[in-house]
Design an enzyme around this catalytic site. Sequence first.
Site, PDB file in Angstrom:
ATOM      1  N   GLU A 166      11.104  61.604 -10.569  1.00 20.77           N
ATOM      2  CA  GLU A 166      12.272  60.659 -10.606  1.00 20.77           C
ATOM      3  C   GLU A 166      11.741  59.329  -9.887  1.00 20.77           C
ATOM      4  O   GLU A 166      12.774  58.398 -10.052  1.00 20.77           O
ATOM      5  CB  GLU A 166      13.227  61.612  -9.648  1.00 20.77           C
ATOM      6  CG  GLU A 166      12.792  61.639  -8.168  1.00 20.77           C
ATOM      7  CD  GLU A 166      13.848  61.453  -7.332  1.00 20.77           C
ATOM      8  OE1 GLU A 166      14.959  61.396  -7.533  1.00 20.77           O
ATOM      9  OE2 GLU A 166      13.402  61.245  -5.815  1.00 20.77           O
ATOM     10  N   ASN A 167      10.555  59.219  -9.505  1.00 21.46           N
ATOM     11  CA  ASN A 167      10.250  58.136  -8.891  1.00 21.46           C
ATOM     12  C   ASN A 167       9.262  57.306  -9.824  1.00 21.46           C
ATOM     13  O   ASN A 167       8.580  56.255  -9.139  1.00 21.46           O
ATOM     14  CB  ASN A 167       9.802  58.066  -7.365  1.00 21.46           C
ATOM     15  CG  ASN A 167      10.918  58.748  -6.693  1.00 21.46           C
ATOM     16  OD1 ASN A 167      10.563  59.935  -6.187  1.00 21.46           O
ATOM     17  ND2 ASN A 167      11.891  58.162  -6.281  1.00 21.46           N
ATOM     18  N   HIS A 179      12.427  65.780  -2.971  1.00 21.96           N
ATOM     19  CA  HIS A 179      13.137  64.404  -2.508  1.00 21.96           C
ATOM     20  C   HIS A 179      12.701  63.635  -1.093  1.00 21.96           C
ATOM     21  O   HIS A 179      12.567  62.517  -0.978  1.00 21.96           O
ATOM     22  CB  HIS A 179      14.621  64.780  -2.226  1.00 21.96           C
ATOM     23  CG  HIS A 179      15.414  63.553  -2.009  1.00 21.96           C
ATOM     24  ND1 HIS A 179      15.634  62.424  -2.682  1.00 21.96           N
ATOM     25  CD2 HIS A 179      16.107  63.293  -0.771  1.00 21.96           C
ATOM     26  CE1 HIS A 179      16.398  61.671  -1.760  1.00 21.96           C
ATOM     27  NE2 HIS A 179      16.748  61.989  -0.836  1.00 21.96           N
ATOM     28  N   HIS A 234      16.254  69.459  -5.077  1.00 23.63           N
ATOM     29  CA  HIS A 234      15.846  68.127  -4.704  1.00 23.63           C
ATOM     30  C   HIS A 234      16.967  67.945  -3.668  1.00 23.63           C
ATOM     31  O   HIS A 234      18.279  67.414  -3.968  1.00 23.63           O
ATOM     32  CB  HIS A 234      16.299  67.410  -5.834  1.00 23.63           C
ATOM     33  CG  HIS A 234      15.735  65.886  -5.703  1.00 23.63           C
ATOM     34  ND1 HIS A 234      14.126  65.593  -5.951  1.00 23.63           N
ATOM     35  CD2 HIS A 234      16.318  64.677  -5.530  1.00 23.63           C
ATOM     36  CE1 HIS A 234      14.329  64.289  -5.803  1.00 23.63           C
ATOM     37  NE2 HIS A 234      15.219  63.693  -5.483  1.00 23.63           N
ATOM     38  N   ASN A 259      17.759  62.314  -7.808  1.00 22.19           N
ATOM     39  CA  ASN A 259      18.883  61.594  -7.499  1.00 22.19           C
ATOM     40  C   ASN A 259      18.652  60.071  -8.270  1.00 22.19           C
ATOM     41  O   ASN A 259      19.537  59.432  -8.366  1.00 22.19           O
ATOM     42  CB  ASN A 259      19.144  61.218  -6.087  1.00 22.19           C
ATOM     43  CG  ASN A 259      18.332  60.799  -5.179  1.00 22.19           C
ATOM     44  OD1 ASN A 259      16.980  61.609  -5.376  1.00 22.19           O
ATOM     45  ND2 ASN A 259      18.301  59.928  -4.432  1.00 22.19           N
ATOM     46  N   HIS A 260      17.343  59.794  -8.537  1.00 23.50           N
ATOM     47  CA  HIS A 260      17.350  58.568  -9.342  1.00 23.50           C
ATOM     48  C   HIS A 260      17.175  58.783 -10.836  1.00 23.50           C
ATOM     49  O   HIS A 260      16.407  57.972 -11.590  1.00 23.50           O
ATOM     50  CB  HIS A 260      15.926  58.002  -8.756  1.00 23.50           C
ATOM     51  CG  HIS A 260      15.923  57.520  -7.348  1.00 23.50           C
ATOM     52  ND1 HIS A 260      17.081  56.550  -6.896  1.00 23.50           N
ATOM     53  CD2 HIS A 260      15.487  58.108  -6.363  1.00 23.50           C
ATOM     54  CE1 HIS A 260      16.961  56.678  -5.601  1.00 23.50           C
ATOM     55  NE2 HIS A 260      15.728  57.069  -5.050  1.00 23.50           N
TER      56      HIS A 260
HETATM   57 FE   LIG Z   1      11.767  61.252  -4.864  1.00 21.66          FE
HETATM   58 FE   LIG Z   2      15.056  61.719  -4.383  1.00 26.42          FE
END
Ligand SMILES: [Fe+2]
Ligand SMILES: [Fe+2]
Length: 261
Positions: free
Chosen positions: A39-40, A178, A153, A67-68
Site C-alpha cells: 500500500e506504500n 500498517h 491493516h 488505507n492508501h
Molecule cells: Fe503501510
Molecule cells: Fe496503512
Amino acid sequence: MNVLFIGDIVGQPGRRIIKERLRDLRRTYHADVCVANAENAAAGFGITASIAKDIFSSGVDIITMGNHTFARSDFYSLAQSEQRIVRPANVSMAWPGFDYAVWDGNGKDKLLIINLLGRVGMDPCESPFRAADSMIKDYKEQFGAKMVLLDFHAEATSEKIAMSYYLDGRVSLVLGTHTHVQTADENILERGTGHITDVGMTGAVNSVIGMDVDASLRRFVDCLPTSYKAASGAAMINGVVAELDPETGKCISIIRIMIKE
Ligand SMILES: [Fe+2]
Ligand SMILES: [Fe+2]
C-alpha cells in the site's frame, strides 16, 4: 505449505531490496507462496500499474493493500483487471477491485487471502469482525480453501490481537500491518491460528516508519504542513514465514524475519 509474507513495502528502497533479495529469501525458507503488502510502494502512498508489475517480477505472488489503496489514480483501472491485488473488503461498495485472492500455485492446496481495515483511526464502512465472518463463511466454501491468510491493516494493537482471538480456528493466519514496526509477539493460538500484531515494513532503515526523517520532524516538531516523502538509503525487509497444514488449515509454525542492509 510455507507462506512468506512481506510487511508494507515503502517507496523505492523497499522495492529495491525485494528485487535484490526476495528470490534468495524464498529459497532459504522454501516458500511456496509470497504475499506482500504494497500500500506504500509508490513513494509511500498507494501503488501504480508499473510498480505492481515490478513487485510481481521480484517474486511476489499476491499483493495486499490498506488505507492508501486508492492514493494513485491509475490504480482504479488496475484494480479492476488485476486479480493478484487484494484491496480491503470492508470499504464502500463503490470501490473497484477484488476483496480476495485464491492462490493454488502448487495445483492442489488453496490459500485464500483477504485484507481488512481496522476501525481505530480509520474509517471503514463495515466492522472488520462482521466482514471477516461473512467472507470466511462464503469464500472458504465457494473456493474450497482450507487455508486463509488475513492481512489485518489496523492501527491499534488491541484490535489486531482481538481479531486473532475472534478468528482463532477459522483462519490460518492473522498478520497485522500498517504500523510499520515489527512486533515480537508471533504466536500460535489455541485453535491453530498464527498471529503477529505487526509484520513491520520493508523500506528505508533510517526513517520514520519508512518516511523521510526531516519531513517528519517538520510536521511533528514545527507543526508545519509538510508533505511526507519516502526516505532513501539502506533498506530492510520485515516479514514472517509460516508453515500451514493444508489438511486442517492450521498454522504449524510462525517466525519473524528482519533483514537489514
Ligand atoms: Fe503501510
Ligand atoms: Fe496503512
